[in-house]
Design a protein around this motif. Sequence first.
Motif, PDB file in Angstrom:
ATOM      1  N   PRO A  89       6.544   7.323  12.958  1.00 27.47           N
ATOM      2  CA  PRO A  89       7.820   6.595  13.000  1.00 27.47           C
ATOM      3  C   PRO A  89       7.755   5.243  12.267  1.00 27.47           C
ATOM      4  CG  PRO A  89       7.325   7.510  15.154  1.00 27.47           C
ATOM      5  CD  PRO A  89       6.109   7.714  14.296  1.00 27.47           C
ATOM      6  N   SER A  90       6.617   4.570  12.330  1.00 24.47           N
ATOM      7  CA  SER A  90       6.471   3.290  11.621  1.00 24.47           C
ATOM      8  C   SER A  90       6.522   3.488  10.113  1.00 24.47           C
ATOM      9  CB  SER A  90       5.165   2.600  12.007  1.00 24.47           C
ATOM     10  OG  SER A  90       5.176   2.217  13.354  1.00 24.47           O
ATOM     11  N   VAL A  91       5.874   4.549   9.654  1.00 30.86           N
ATOM     12  CA  VAL A  91       5.891   4.848   8.215  1.00 30.86           C
ATOM     13  C   VAL A  91       7.318   5.166   7.772  1.00 30.86           C
ATOM     14  CG1 VAL A  91       5.124   6.486   6.439  1.00 30.86           C
ATOM     15  CG2 VAL A  91       3.486   5.604   8.106  1.00 30.86           C
ATOM     16  N   LYS A  92       8.010   6.004   8.528  1.00 32.20           N
ATOM     17  CA  LYS A  92       9.403   6.352   8.192  1.00 32.20           C
ATOM     18  C   LYS A  92      10.277   5.109   8.157  1.00 32.20           C
ATOM     19  CE  LYS A  92       9.549  11.062  10.001  1.00 32.20           C
ATOM     20  NZ  LYS A  92      10.167  11.945  11.004  1.00 32.20           N
ATOM     21  N   MET A 151       9.539   3.109   5.026  1.00 33.95           N
ATOM     22  CA  MET A 151      10.116   3.767   3.857  1.00 33.95           C
ATOM     23  C   MET A 151      11.628   3.549   3.816  1.00 33.95           C
ATOM     24  SD  MET A 151       7.931   7.305   3.696  1.00 33.95           S
ATOM     25  CE  MET A 151       8.838   7.960   2.312  1.00 33.95           C
ATOM     26  N   PHE A 152      12.284   3.694   4.966  1.00 35.89           N
ATOM     27  CA  PHE A 152      13.722   3.487   5.033  1.00 35.89           C
ATOM     28  C   PHE A 152      14.070   2.049   4.642  1.00 35.89           C
ATOM     29  CE2 PHE A 152      17.566   2.253   7.371  1.00 35.89           C
ATOM     30  CZ  PHE A 152      18.460   3.175   6.839  1.00 35.89           C
ATOM     31  N   ARG A 153      13.314   1.072   5.154  1.00 36.84           N
ATOM     32  CA  ARG A 153      13.571  -0.335   4.853  1.00 36.84           C
ATOM     33  C   ARG A 153      13.374  -0.620   3.370  1.00 36.84           C
ATOM     34  NH1 ARG A 153       9.764  -3.887   5.293  1.00 36.84           N
ATOM     35  NH2 ARG A 153       8.671  -2.797   6.939  1.00 36.84           N
ATOM     36  N   LEU A 154      12.334  -0.041   2.769  1.00 35.96           N
ATOM     37  CA  LEU A 154      12.085  -0.237   1.335  1.00 35.96           C
ATOM     38  C   LEU A 154      13.205   0.384   0.489  1.00 35.96           C
ATOM     39  CD1 LEU A 154       8.234   0.404   1.316  1.00 35.96           C
ATOM     40  CD2 LEU A 154       9.368  -1.782   0.850  1.00 35.96           C
ATOM     41  N   SER A 163       2.780  12.523   7.605  1.00 35.12           N
ATOM     42  CA  SER A 163       1.528  12.575   8.377  1.00 35.12           C
ATOM     43  C   SER A 163       0.369  12.017   7.575  1.00 35.12           C
ATOM     44  CB  SER A 163       1.212  14.015   8.795  1.00 35.12           C
ATOM     45  OG  SER A 163       2.170  14.474   9.713  1.00 35.12           O
ATOM     46  N   ASP A 164       0.264  12.426   6.313  1.00 38.37           N
ATOM     47  CA  ASP A 164      -0.829  11.917   5.481  1.00 38.37           C
ATOM     48  C   ASP A 164      -0.670  10.426   5.206  1.00 38.37           C
ATOM     49  OD1 ASP A 164      -2.119  14.348   5.402  1.00 38.37           O
ATOM     50  OD2 ASP A 164      -1.290  14.937   3.453  1.00 38.37           O
ATOM     51  N   LEU A 165       0.569   9.986   5.009  1.00 40.86           N
ATOM     52  CA  LEU A 165       0.812   8.550   4.827  1.00 40.86           C
ATOM     53  C   LEU A 165       0.397   7.770   6.068  1.00 40.86           C
ATOM     54  CD1 LEU A 165       4.277   8.248   3.039  1.00 40.86           C
ATOM     55  CD2 LEU A 165       2.131   7.244   2.294  1.00 40.86           C
ATOM     56  N   SER A 166       0.739   8.290   7.222  1.00 42.27           N
ATOM     57  CA  SER A 166       0.399   7.576   8.457  1.00 42.27           C
ATOM     58  C   SER A 166      -1.111   7.466   8.629  1.00 42.27           C
ATOM     59  CB  SER A 166       1.049   8.228   9.673  1.00 42.27           C
ATOM     60  OG  SER A 166       0.460   9.458   9.981  1.00 42.27           O
ATOM     61  N   GLN A 211       0.838  -1.206   0.000  1.00 44.34           N
ATOM     62  CA  GLN A 211       0.000   0.000   0.000  1.00 44.34           C
ATOM     63  C   GLN A 211       0.871   1.254   0.000  1.00 44.34           C
ATOM     64  OE1 GLN A 211      -2.711  -0.156   3.316  1.00 44.34           O
ATOM     65  NE2 GLN A 211      -3.738  -1.998   2.572  1.00 44.34           N
ATOM     66  N   LEU A 212       1.913   1.221   0.795  1.00 46.05           N
ATOM     67  CA  LEU A 212       2.825   2.361   0.883  1.00 46.05           C
ATOM     68  C   LEU A 212       3.461   2.654  -0.478  1.00 46.05           C
ATOM     69  CD1 LEU A 212       4.458   4.480   2.460  1.00 46.05           C
ATOM     70  CD2 LEU A 212       6.002   2.642   3.143  1.00 46.05           C
ATOM     71  N   VAL A 213       3.954   1.621  -1.131  1.00 47.47           N
ATOM     72  CA  VAL A 213       4.575   1.787  -2.452  1.00 47.47           C
ATOM     73  C   VAL A 213       3.551   2.296  -3.457  1.00 47.47           C
ATOM     74  CG1 VAL A 213       5.639   0.542  -4.371  1.00 47.47           C
ATOM     75  CG2 VAL A 213       6.434   0.147  -2.039  1.00 47.47           C
ATOM     76  N   SER A 214       2.338   1.786  -3.405  1.00 47.82           N
ATOM     77  CA  SER A 214       1.288   2.234  -4.322  1.00 47.82           C
ATOM     78  C   SER A 214       0.976   3.717  -4.128  1.00 47.82           C
ATOM     79  CB  SER A 214       0.028   1.385  -4.109  1.00 47.82           C
ATOM     80  OG  SER A 214      -1.001   1.823  -4.959  1.00 47.82           O
ATOM     81  N   ILE A 215       0.835   4.138  -2.886  1.00 52.76           N
ATOM     82  CA  ILE A 215       0.540   5.546  -2.588  1.00 52.76           C
ATOM     83  C   ILE A 215       1.691   6.440  -3.067  1.00 52.76           C
ATOM     84  CG2 ILE A 215       0.240   7.221  -0.717  1.00 52.76           C
ATOM     85  CD1 ILE A 215      -1.183   4.894   0.855  1.00 52.76           C
TER      86      ILE A 215
END
Length: 143
Positions: free
Chosen positions: A32-35, A38-41, A21-24, A7-11
């Motif tokens: 922090p989980s979103v960051k 993203m860092f891991r990807l 903030s909008d991603l979260s 979902q993150l990659v799609s967005i």
Amino acid sequence: MDELDQQLVSILQDNARITISDLSKKLALSRPSVKERMFRLQEKGIIEGYSAQVSLPAMGREILLIIQVSGLKVSPQEFEAFVQHKYDIIECHRVTGHVSYFLKAAVTGIERMRLLIDSLIPYGTINTSTVLTSPIVRRKIQP
């Protein structure tokens, strides 16, 4: 990649400028989980970078070309070094089969198209197609 990574990659493919903030909010995760995701990807090489999608016609490049180069008369390294300096060429793909390269070029007009084609002739047999429409320009990539 789990469902949230997908979902993150799609967005991000829709809008790489979206805020954390909008991603979260969209993913129902903490910032922090979103960051961290993203860092891991990025570390895994799934996300290679972030860039702007530029309108070729708005930049004055109204003619889009697909150029096939076959019967290469020089080494691939020499040809690739040459096309590196041709800024009308926006993509270059070395391929298998009777065609050696597919080039994608965007030019400002017929004269620029002629000059580009003329510059490629010494390197091989050139077959040029003008793009009329592009029903798929950038398709989202899903695993």
